[in-house]
Design a protein around this motif. Sequence first.
Motif, short mmCIF file in Angstrom:
data_model
loop_
_atom_site.label_atom_id
_atom_site.label_comp_id
_atom_site.label_asym_id
_atom_site.label_seq_id
_atom_site.Cartn_x
_atom_site.Cartn_y
_atom_site.Cartn_z
N VAL A 42 1.93 6.77 -6.94
CA VAL A 42 0.61 7.16 -7.40
C VAL A 42 0.99 9.17 -7.01
CG1 VAL A 42 -1.71 7.93 -7.05
CG2 VAL A 42 -1.48 5.83 -7.36
N ASN A 43 1.68 9.22 -6.42
CA ASN A 43 1.45 10.74 -5.76
C ASN A 43 3.18 11.13 -6.14
OD1 ASN A 43 -0.60 12.02 -3.85
ND2 ASN A 43 -0.42 9.84 -3.35
N GLY A 44 3.59 10.62 -7.15
CA GLY A 44 5.17 11.05 -7.63
C GLY A 44 6.23 10.83 -6.62
N LEU A 45 6.15 10.41 -5.35
CA LEU A 45 7.14 10.82 -4.32
C LEU A 45 8.49 9.99 -4.65
CD1 LEU A 45 4.45 11.06 -1.46
CD2 LEU A 45 6.18 12.89 -2.79
N GLU A 46 9.17 10.23 -3.77
CA GLU A 46 10.76 9.94 -3.81
C GLU A 46 10.88 8.97 -2.70
OE1 GLU A 46 13.14 8.50 -6.09
OE2 GLU A 46 11.44 10.47 -7.89
N GLN A 47 11.05 7.60 -2.05
CA GLN A 47 11.08 7.26 -1.26
C GLN A 47 11.92 8.04 0.24
OE1 GLN A 47 13.42 3.74 -2.04
NE2 GLN A 47 12.09 2.47 -1.95
N GLN A 75 14.50 3.43 5.96
CA GLN A 75 13.57 2.61 6.22
C GLN A 75 12.09 2.37 5.43
OE1 GLN A 75 14.89 1.09 9.04
NE2 GLN A 75 12.92 1.34 9.99
N ILE A 76 11.83 3.01 4.31
CA ILE A 76 10.28 3.44 3.62
C ILE A 76 11.29 2.00 2.77
CG2 ILE A 76 9.93 4.50 1.57
CD1 ILE A 76 9.40 5.92 3.90
N LEU A 126 -7.10 1.61 -3.05
CA LEU A 126 -5.64 1.31 -3.04
C LEU A 126 -5.33 -0.26 -3.34
CD1 LEU A 126 -3.19 2.55 0.04
CD2 LEU A 126 -3.28 3.84 -2.53
N ASP A 127 -6.05 -1.39 -2.67
CA ASP A 127 -5.64 -2.39 -2.51
C ASP A 127 -6.39 -2.67 -4.44
OD1 ASP A 127 -5.83 -3.18 -0.47
OD2 ASP A 127 -7.86 -3.00 0.70
N HIS A 148 0.58 -1.12 0.00
CA HIS A 148 -0.01 0.27 -0.26
C HIS A 148 0.62 1.17 -0.02
CE1 HIS A 148 -3.42 -2.31 1.90
NE2 HIS A 148 -4.00 -2.64 1.08
N LEU A 149 1.81 1.18 1.12
CA LEU A 149 2.57 2.12 1.27
C LEU A 149 3.48 2.70 -0.23
CD1 LEU A 149 3.56 4.25 2.79
CD2 LEU A 149 5.97 2.72 3.89
N ARG A 150 4.23 1.44 -0.59
CA ARG A 150 4.28 1.84 -2.33
C ARG A 150 3.73 2.58 -3.02
NH1 ARG A 150 9.05 0.49 -5.33
NH2 ARG A 150 7.99 -0.13 -7.58
N VAL A 151 2.66 1.40 -3.38
CA VAL A 151 1.73 2.16 -4.07
C VAL A 151 0.87 3.80 -4.02
CG1 VAL A 151 -1.31 2.15 -4.80
CG2 VAL A 151 0.62 0.21 -4.71
#
Length: 75
Positions: free
Chosen positions: A14-19, A32-33, A65-66, A7-10
């Motif tokens: 989806v929000n265009g964020l880097e780790q 940690q991410i 998200l699922d 879920h966290l990866r999605v």
Amino acid sequence: MILSGKHLRVLRLVNGLEQKELGAIAGVSQQQICFYEKGQRKISEAALQLLWDYFEMDEDKLMDLDALLPQITLK
């Protein structure tokens, strides 16, 4: 509510964020991410609360998200 590494990866993708960016939001390192996303570590309660607040998560959004999980390649 439970937020899995998948879920966290999605959410991140989806929000265009880097780790690294997501780590700054959650108050943890990029490493940690990475561990969270791979399921190698459990997301701390403090980080989880920060993520829920940032993404304004609720049970409906978690179910959405699922539905996205099969559409996003999870390596």
